[in-house]
Motif scaffolding. Structure first.
Motif, PDB file in Angstrom:
ATOM      1  N   PHE A 393       0.829  -1.204   0.000  1.00 30.78           N
ATOM      2  CA  PHE A 393       0.000   0.000   0.000  1.00 30.78           C
ATOM      3  C   PHE A 393       0.865   1.257   0.000  1.00 30.78           C
ATOM      4  O   PHE A 393       0.579   2.222  -0.711  1.00 30.78           O
ATOM      5  N   LEU A 395       3.765   1.664  -1.320  1.00 33.23           N
ATOM      6  CA  LEU A 395       4.296   1.891  -2.668  1.00 33.23           C
ATOM      7  C   LEU A 395       3.215   2.364  -3.624  1.00 33.23           C
ATOM      8  O   LEU A 395       3.438   3.223  -4.473  1.00 33.23           O
ATOM      9  N   ARG A 396       2.028   1.802  -3.473  1.00 34.30           N
ATOM     10  CA  ARG A 396       0.939   2.208  -4.367  1.00 34.30           C
ATOM     11  C   ARG A 396       0.500   3.636  -4.068  1.00 34.30           C
ATOM     12  O   ARG A 396       0.173   4.398  -4.974  1.00 34.30           O
ATOM     13  N   ALA A 397       0.528   3.992  -2.793  1.00 35.35           N
ATOM     14  CA  ALA A 397       0.180   5.367  -2.426  1.00 35.35           C
ATOM     15  C   ALA A 397       1.209   6.358  -2.980  1.00 35.35           C
ATOM     16  O   ALA A 397       0.970   7.558  -3.029  1.00 35.35           O
ATOM     17  N   ARG A 398       2.371   5.823  -3.406  1.00 39.75           N
ATOM     18  CA  ARG A 398       3.390   6.685  -4.002  1.00 39.75           C
ATOM     19  C   ARG A 398       3.365   6.610  -5.532  1.00 39.75           C
ATOM     20  O   ARG A 398       4.289   7.077  -6.194  1.00 39.75           O
ATOM     21  N   GLY A 399       2.362   5.915  -6.060  1.00 48.08           N
ATOM     22  CA  GLY A 399       2.181   5.957  -7.516  1.00 48.08           C
ATOM     23  C   GLY A 399       2.553   4.696  -8.265  1.00 48.08           C
ATOM     24  O   GLY A 399       2.394   4.631  -9.481  1.00 48.08           O
ATOM     25  N   LEU A 400       3.071   3.664  -7.566  1.00 44.52           N
ATOM     26  CA  LEU A 400       3.419   2.441  -8.276  1.00 44.52           C
ATOM     27  C   LEU A 400       2.172   1.581  -8.485  1.00 44.52           C
ATOM     28  O   LEU A 400       1.360   1.428  -7.567  1.00 44.52           O
ATOM     29  N   SER A 401       2.051   1.024  -9.689  1.00 46.34           N
ATOM     30  CA  SER A 401       0.923   0.131  -9.933  1.00 46.34           C
ATOM     31  C   SER A 401       1.130  -1.137  -9.109  1.00 46.34           C
ATOM     32  O   SER A 401       2.207  -1.375  -8.566  1.00 46.34           O
ATOM     33  N   GLU A 402       0.099  -1.954  -9.028  1.00 42.42           N
ATOM     34  CA  GLU A 402       0.196  -3.174  -8.237  1.00 42.42           C
ATOM     35  C   GLU A 402       1.377  -4.036  -8.700  1.00 42.42           C
ATOM     36  O   GLU A 402       2.173  -4.513  -7.892  1.00 42.42           O
ATOM     37  N   GLU A 404       4.012  -3.081 -10.449  1.00 43.18           N
ATOM     38  CA  GLU A 404       5.295  -2.397 -10.191  1.00 43.18           C
ATOM     39  C   GLU A 404       5.693  -2.523  -8.727  1.00 43.18           C
ATOM     40  O   GLU A 404       6.865  -2.742  -8.407  1.00 43.18           O
TER      41      GLU A 404
ATOM     42  N   PRO B  74      -5.153   3.339  -5.594  1.00 42.11           N
ATOM     43  CA  PRO B  74      -4.261   4.227  -4.829  1.00 42.11           C
ATOM     44  C   PRO B  74      -3.212   4.892  -5.715  1.00 42.11           C
ATOM     45  O   PRO B  74      -2.888   6.068  -5.527  1.00 42.11           O
ATOM     46  N   ASP B  75      -2.677   4.115  -6.696  1.00 42.26           N
ATOM     47  CA  ASP B  75      -1.632   4.702  -7.542  1.00 42.26           C
ATOM     48  C   ASP B  75      -2.202   5.760  -8.474  1.00 42.26           C
ATOM     49  O   ASP B  75      -1.556   6.774  -8.754  1.00 42.26           O
ATOM     50  N   ALA B  78      -2.444   8.877  -6.470  1.00 40.51           N
ATOM     51  CA  ALA B  78      -1.135   9.524  -6.312  1.00 40.51           C
ATOM     52  C   ALA B  78      -0.780  10.311  -7.569  1.00 40.51           C
ATOM     53  O   ALA B  78      -0.312  11.445  -7.488  1.00 40.51           O
ATOM     54  N   ALA B 104       8.961   5.757  -8.105  1.00 37.87           N
ATOM     55  CA  ALA B 104       7.663   6.360  -7.789  1.00 37.87           C
ATOM     56  C   ALA B 104       7.423   7.614  -8.637  1.00 37.87           C
ATOM     57  O   ALA B 104       6.353   7.777  -9.237  1.00 37.87           O
ATOM     58  N   ALA B 107       6.764   6.645 -12.191  1.00 35.29           N
ATOM     59  CA  ALA B 107       5.458   5.978 -12.339  1.00 35.29           C
ATOM     60  C   ALA B 107       4.348   7.031 -12.382  1.00 35.29           C
ATOM     61  O   ALA B 107       3.434   6.963 -13.206  1.00 35.29           O
ATOM     62  N   GLN B 108       4.442   8.031 -11.503  1.00 32.60           N
ATOM     63  CA  GLN B 108       3.428   9.095 -11.495  1.00 32.60           C
ATOM     64  C   GLN B 108       3.466   9.902 -12.789  1.00 32.60           C
ATOM     65  O   GLN B 108       2.427  10.220 -13.363  1.00 32.60           O
TER      66      GLN B 108
END
Lengths: 442, 250
Positions: A393, A395-402, A404, B74-75, B78, B104, B107-108
């Protein structure tokens, strides 16, 4: 009962017929021929190993492999062409390539000329047909009570015999590439040998790959290694066979005194694989790092069975094994450490961890410590688990897809096993192989 | 259009309702403080906005720039500009901080259709931000948060915030576990990010933090609702009178 007996007997009978036919084409006669006959007999007594044999309880080849395929024929032009193409994709810069296509050394793809000082390379065929009885004896030494080693001994067709002279330090890593080139399902039987003289050093990379069109083939390989006093061998195996292939490989390694053996294996390719290594300390003050990573998905099955034999005092061994298993994959690690009565001051540690990415993934871990000396430090540990949800979570909250996020955590998970690889170039090689697997997950 | 609109949000965790119809509107350029006693639902709100699994939204909605935030992964949130500074940032052994930051950020950017940062540009940017936050270079080479002190972990969160340039920053109990010097450095880092294009939501139990990050609006939460809103004076009043009055009111 009748059916079971038939199903069991038939492939074996077929094999002995095949052997009778192939015998004249297989290199070596006299002592070698006699050895082949004994090895085949030994194999036939046991047949393909199955789950009721303790050492094979997780890897039942009667179920997984069912039969031994007929030996591959010498590669034709098409097989060599496919081999050359596959080689390009897995080429490593700065190495000396020794390429076996369909189990036979391919001279045009290999670099056997202009050898540096202290290095000698021959083929298995050459040695078995030659007059060097002492060297032949080393090739026939592996224990034929192991059925797959026996089969390999009976059928071995070619391989690479490498000598590194005392004190020679090879500047160029050696890269043995096993390529399946033929489209017809067949078995390749290869045996190679590496002798490192005292105070010599070398790096050996072994790759197992498939040419275009090669699918349900079988690799039956063995490698005999002797590391002289004060010598050092760095060894990396990359098992990236086709997804329908079988790879049964054995290593038999003996270390002299004050020697180093640093070995790492990555298995990500074949449908079914078994790697069995016996690493024996024959001289004091030596060190072994034996690490490995299995990356499995679909219905892949990969078994690493390692035996560290501490027969003499003052040696150190470290084993770090990681497996990442997705879908219905099955990873097996069997690590046995024997500390014989004389082997005081042995320091042996083994740590294995499995990461299961699906509910149906399976990882079996069987550590066995047999300690007959009293002044030793031995330990082992094992864990099995899933990816940590809180890390995912974050990592995903930082923009990585599942995918990734998983890939980053998987790389971190296998990292500890990869860390001990001695050179940056080799480590990068392993990391790119691991990335190929992660990339293929999508 | 408001940046964030939380409307009548109802959230359950394990069959227990934590938020009972919470509403909150945040515009760009504003700094909001959400205060309240332990268990009032402050952290739940921040988790639901960031998209943490395990929360069941049973009613209401969250709009981010007019879009349904609850529909996004979530991604995706972000990449849209939502950033949660965690109360307890996790440790990720084996993933170097630098690798993590680059992965990160790129990815964003990729999700937004922007080109990835080149390595020199990225390094320059990280070094600049790290220096401002007093983050030593060797920390960036270590595993993410591995062996970091509480203060270092919080600074690492703010480093990410500065690097990713989100439009909504939610700081969940940023002051917990920080001594006064660490708090000042972290707060300076946050203040440097105040901008007309960005909103900051500070979730805190104590008024102390708000001496350093001065809010435009203060909301008091109790038992899963916002029970009172005001300006920064409200926080000072609370410091004097405590939360008990609102416990009764809720």
């Amino acid at each position: 009962m009748m059916n079971v007996a038939l199903a069991k007997a038939e492939p074996e009978r077929a094999l002995s017929d095949v052997f009778t036919v192939a015998r004249d084409r297989l290199p070596g006669d006299g002592k070698v021929g006699e050895f082949r006959r004994q090895a085949l007999e030994s194999y036939e007594r046991m047949g393909l190993p199955h789950r009721r044999i303790e050492d094979w309880k997780y890897t039942d080849l009667r179920v997984l492999m069912r039969e031994v395929l007929p030996p591959a024929v010498e590669p034709d032009a098409a097989a060599l062409k496919h081999g050359a193409a596959a080689l390009k994709l897995h080429a490593i810069a700065g190495v000396r390539r020794l390429v076996l296509v369909d189990g036979v050394l391919a001279p045009k793809l290999s670099e056997t000329a202009n050898l540096e000082q202290g290095l000698r390379i021959r083929t298995l065929r050459e040695v078995l047909e030659g007059a060097d009885a002492a060297l032949q004896a080393e090739l026939l030494a592996p224990d034929i009570s192991n059925p797959m080693v026996a089969l390999n001994g009976a059928m071995m067709a070619d391989g690479v015999i490498i000598d590194v002279a005392d004190g020679a330090s090879l500047s160029q890593p050696l890269h043995i590439v096993h390529i399946a080139g033929g489209a017809r399902p067949a078995a390749m039987f290869t045996r190679s040998l590496l002798k490192l003289g005292s105070n010599a050093s070398a790096t050996l990379v072994e790759s197992y790959i498939a040419g275009e069109g090669a699918k349900a083939y079988q690799v039956h390989d063995s490698l005999i290694v002797s590391i002289g006093d004060g010598a050092r061998l760095d060894h990396v195996r990359l098992v990236e066979d086709s997804r329908e292939a079988f790879n049964i490989s054995s290593s038999l390694v003996t270390l002299g005194a004050k020697a180093h053996f640093n070995t790492f294996g990555l298995t990500s390719g074949p449908n079914v694989s078994r790697y069995q290594a016996v690493i024996a300390f024959a001289g004091e003050g030596s060190q072994v790092h034996a690490n490995g990573v299995n990356l499995l998905n679909g219905r892949q099955h990969a078994d690493s069975t390692l035996l560290l034999d501490h027969a003499v005092p003052n040696c150190q061994s470290r084993e770090i094994f990681r497996s990442v298993v997705d879908d219905r994959g099955h990873s097996v690690f069997q690590g046995r450490i024997i500390v014989r009565p004389d082997a005081q001051k042995t320091d042996a540690k083994m740590m294995t961890r499995a990461l299961l990415l699906s509910d149906e993934a399976e990882a079996d871990n069987k550590p066995e410590l047999e300690i007959f000396a009293d002044d030793v430090t031995c330990g082992h540990g094992a864990t099995t688990g899933a990816l940590d949800e809180s890390l995912l979570f974050y990592l995903r909250a930082r923009g990585l897809s599942e995918k990734e996020a998983q890939a980053l955590l998987i790389q971190a998970f296998v990292g500890e096993a990869i860390e001990s690889i001695a050179s940056d170039a080799l480590r990068d090689l392993v990391i790119s192989a691991a990335r190929r697997w992660l990339g293929a997950r999508g | 259009m408001p940046l964030l609109e939380v409307k009548n949000l109802q959230v359950r965790v394990d069959e227990r309702e934590i938020l009972h119809g919470l509403s909150l509107t945040v515009n760009k350029g504003e700094v909001h403080a959400i205060m309240g006693p332990n268990g009032s639902g402050k952290s739940t709100l921040s988790h639901v906005i960031a998209g943490k699994p395990g929360y069941e939204v049973t009613g209401g909605e969250i709009l981010f720039e007019g879009e349904d935030l609850l529909e996004m992964s979530p991604d995706a949130r972000a990449a849209k500009g939502v950033f949660l500074a965690f109360q307890y940032p996790v440790e990720i052994p084996g993933v170097a901080t630098m690798t993590f930051l680059r992965t990160a950020l790129n990815a964003q950017r990729k999700a937004r259709g922007q080109s990835e940062f080149s390595t020199p540009d990225f390094l320059k940017k990280v070094r600049e931000v790290a220096a401002r936050l007093n983050i030593p270079q060797d920390m960036l080479r270590r595993g993410v948060n591995v062996g970091f002190s509480g203060g270092e972990k919080k600074r690492n969160e703010i480093l990410q915030m500065a690097l990713f340039e989100p439009s909504l920053c939610i700081l969940d109990e940023m002051d917990s576990g920080l001594d006064i010097d660490a708090l000042r450095i972290a707060a300076d880092g946050v203040n440097a990010l105040r901008s007309p294009d960005r909103a900051i939501v500070v979730i805190t139990h104590y008024q102390r933090l708000l001496n350093y990050i001065v809010p435009d609006f203060v909301h008091v939460m109790s038992r899963g609702r916002v029970v009172k809103s005001g300006d920064k004076q409200l926080a000072l009043d609370l410091e004097a009178s405590g939360y008990a009055q609102f416990e009764d009111a809720a």
